[in-house]
Each structure stands twice: as structure tokens, then as C-alpha cells.
Design a protein around this motif. Sequence first.
Motif, PDB file in Angstrom:
ATOM      1  N   SER A  23       0.818  -1.218   0.000  1.00  0.00           N
ATOM      2  CA  SER A  23       0.000   0.000   0.000  1.00  0.00           C
ATOM      3  C   SER A  23       0.851   1.268   0.000  1.00  0.00           C
ATOM      4  CB  SER A  23      -0.947   0.014   1.198  1.00  0.00           C
ATOM      5  OG  SER A  23      -0.205   0.087   2.398  1.00  0.00           O
ATOM      6  N   MET A  24       2.106   1.155   0.426  1.00  0.00           N
ATOM      7  CA  MET A  24       2.964   2.342   0.486  1.00  0.00           C
ATOM      8  C   MET A  24       3.462   2.786  -0.882  1.00  0.00           C
ATOM      9  SD  MET A  24       4.959   2.062   4.091  1.00  0.00           S
ATOM     10  CE  MET A  24       5.259   0.313   4.049  1.00  0.00           C
ATOM     11  N   LYS A  25       2.975   2.135  -1.925  1.00  0.00           N
ATOM     12  CA  LYS A  25       3.297   2.590  -3.281  1.00  0.00           C
ATOM     13  C   LYS A  25       2.691   3.962  -3.531  1.00  0.00           C
ATOM     14  CE  LYS A  25      -0.433   0.147  -5.763  1.00  0.00           C
ATOM     15  NZ  LYS A  25      -1.416   0.327  -4.771  1.00  0.00           N
ATOM     16  N   GLU A  26       1.653   4.265  -2.765  1.00  0.00           N
ATOM     17  CA  GLU A  26       1.010   5.581  -2.841  1.00  0.00           C
ATOM     18  C   GLU A  26       1.678   6.518  -1.839  1.00  0.00           C
ATOM     19  OE1 GLU A  26      -1.331   6.037  -5.101  1.00  0.00           O
ATOM     20  OE2 GLU A  26      -1.391   3.915  -5.625  1.00  0.00           O
ATOM     21  N   GLU A  27       2.027   7.699  -2.277  1.00  0.00           N
ATOM     22  CA  GLU A  27       2.605   8.711  -1.380  1.00  0.00           C
ATOM     23  C   GLU A  27       1.456   9.424  -0.676  1.00  0.00           C
ATOM     24  OE1 GLU A  27       5.720   9.418  -0.520  1.00  0.00           O
ATOM     25  OE2 GLU A  27       6.459   7.780  -1.764  1.00  0.00           O
ATOM     26  N   ASP A  28       1.013   8.853   0.401  1.00  0.00           N
ATOM     27  CA  ASP A  28      -0.159   9.357   1.108  1.00  0.00           C
ATOM     28  C   ASP A  28       0.138   9.377   2.605  1.00  0.00           C
ATOM     29  OD1 ASP A  28      -2.788   8.520   2.658  1.00  0.00           O
ATOM     30  OD2 ASP A  28      -3.451   9.510   0.812  1.00  0.00           O
ATOM     31  N   ASP A  29      -0.140  10.499   3.266  1.00  0.00           N
ATOM     32  CA  ASP A  29       0.152  10.627   4.696  1.00  0.00           C
ATOM     33  C   ASP A  29      -0.606   9.606   5.545  1.00  0.00           C
ATOM     34  OD1 ASP A  29       1.953  12.671   4.263  1.00  0.00           O
ATOM     35  OD2 ASP A  29       0.498  14.268   4.666  1.00  0.00           O
ATOM     36  N   MET A  30      -1.859   9.321   5.189  1.00  0.00           N
ATOM     37  CA  MET A  30      -2.642   8.353   5.963  1.00  0.00           C
ATOM     38  C   MET A  30      -2.058   6.944   5.840  1.00  0.00           C
ATOM     39  SD  MET A  30      -4.871   9.864   7.727  1.00  0.00           S
ATOM     40  CE  MET A  30      -5.883   8.504   8.248  1.00  0.00           C
ATOM     41  N   ILE A  31      -1.593   6.593   4.656  1.00  0.00           N
ATOM     42  CA  ILE A  31      -0.981   5.272   4.455  1.00  0.00           C
ATOM     43  C   ILE A  31       0.316   5.184   5.249  1.00  0.00           C
ATOM     44  CG2 ILE A  31       0.151   3.798   2.744  1.00  0.00           C
ATOM     45  CD1 ILE A  31      -2.044   4.756   0.755  1.00  0.00           C
ATOM     46  N   ARG A  32       1.115   6.233   5.220  1.00  0.00           N
ATOM     47  CA  ARG A  32       2.367   6.246   5.992  1.00  0.00           C
ATOM     48  C   ARG A  32       2.078   6.184   7.497  1.00  0.00           C
ATOM     49  NH1 ARG A  32       6.500   5.035   2.717  1.00  0.00           N
ATOM     50  NH2 ARG A  32       6.271   6.075   0.743  1.00  0.00           N
ATOM     51  N   LYS A  33       1.064   6.896   7.943  1.00  0.00           N
ATOM     52  CA  LYS A  33       0.694   6.858   9.362  1.00  0.00           C
ATOM     53  C   LYS A  33       0.275   5.448   9.755  1.00  0.00           C
ATOM     54  CE  LYS A  33      -2.344   9.044  12.729  1.00  0.00           C
ATOM     55  NZ  LYS A  33      -3.402  10.040  12.949  1.00  0.00           N
ATOM     56  N   SER A  34      -0.499   4.801   8.917  1.00  0.00           N
ATOM     57  CA  SER A  34      -0.923   3.429   9.163  1.00  0.00           C
ATOM     58  C   SER A  34       0.275   2.480   9.179  1.00  0.00           C
ATOM     59  CB  SER A  34      -1.932   2.994   8.091  1.00  0.00           C
ATOM     60  OG  SER A  34      -2.279   1.653   8.255  1.00  0.00           O
ATOM     61  N   ALA A  35       1.220   2.687   8.261  1.00  0.00           N
ATOM     62  CA  ALA A  35       2.418   1.850   8.216  1.00  0.00           C
ATOM     63  C   ALA A  35       3.247   2.023   9.487  1.00  0.00           C
ATOM     64  CB  ALA A  35       3.246   2.192   6.982  1.00  0.00           C
TER      65      ALA A  35
END
Length: 172
Positions: free
Chosen positions: A90-102
Motif C-alpha cells: 500500500s505504500m506505493k502511494e505517497e499518502d500521509d494516511m498510508i504512511r501513518k498506518s504503516a
Amino acid sequence: MTERILVAYASRYGSTEEIARVIADEIAALGYEVDCMNVMEVEEVAPYAAVVAGSPIYMGKWLPEAVDLAKRFRIGLNERPLAVFAVGYSMKEEDDMIRKSARASMNELRMYVHAQAEGLFAGKFDPVGMSTTDLQIMKMAGAAPGDARDWTAVRNWARALPSVLFTLDVEK
């Protein structure tokens, strides 16, 4: 240099192992002695000046065997520099919510150890050889097969680790 570094990884389908091996190769190229192995093979951390540990993210968490490494060796890991990394497609997307989840995927790990450096890397989705359950989860998430790993980011992070880890004071 006499510092010996352990790169330990958990990997379900090989993507995280491949990232761990690139990290180990980059650190070794800097002149350090590096052992790279599956977390299940780690028998002790005492011989190492620093440890790098990584896991893929499944269902929002590190794999249990990776967390078990932190549980089993929490005293030793807290006595030496530690870097951790998480891999998720999912981190293929540069998204703050995805990074926060990671980052949140490492919360259980943080109950046992304190890492001086954290890395977040995109992974790959190759349906060949995947379990039916994992494949269904990826399809439900709308994921299309692909390899989103950014090898330049992995290599840059790995090359920076020794200077970061060996210049920090570790809480004893």
C-alpha cells in the motif's frame, strides 16, 4: 571496521527478504561485517554492535515472528542501536494516511524495543504462490499486481544507517 551488524527479517513471500538483503549488501559495502538472516534463525544478538530488523505488514501489523524477535531479545536490542523497517504494498502511494498506518504497524514492536531509525518501504504484489486468503485480501483491497519497491530509497536508507546508529546514544 570491526562493527558487526545483524539484518534480520520476516518475509512471507520473499519481497521483504529481498529488501533486507539489499540493506545488508549496502551496509557491507561500507566496510561493516553483516549477517542477514530470517528472524526465526536468530539465536542471539550479543555479538552484534547494531541490529536492523524488518517485516512486511499484514492486516496492519508486523508478522508475529518479527514481533517475537523483539520480545525474545528485548534486553539485548535495547542495549544496542536498532533500526527497523516495514514493507507494505500500500505504500506505493505517497499518502500521509498510508504512511501513518504503516508506522502504526510497529506499535506492538514499540512495547518491547526502542528503535533509533525507522524505514517504510513499498513492497510488491505477485499473486503467484500466494495463499488463497492473502490473495483474496489483496483483491478486496483493489490491489493490482506489481512491484512498487523503490530500490534507490532502500539503498539510501541503508547507507545512512551506520552513521545514524553509531552516533546515537542508546538508552541503557
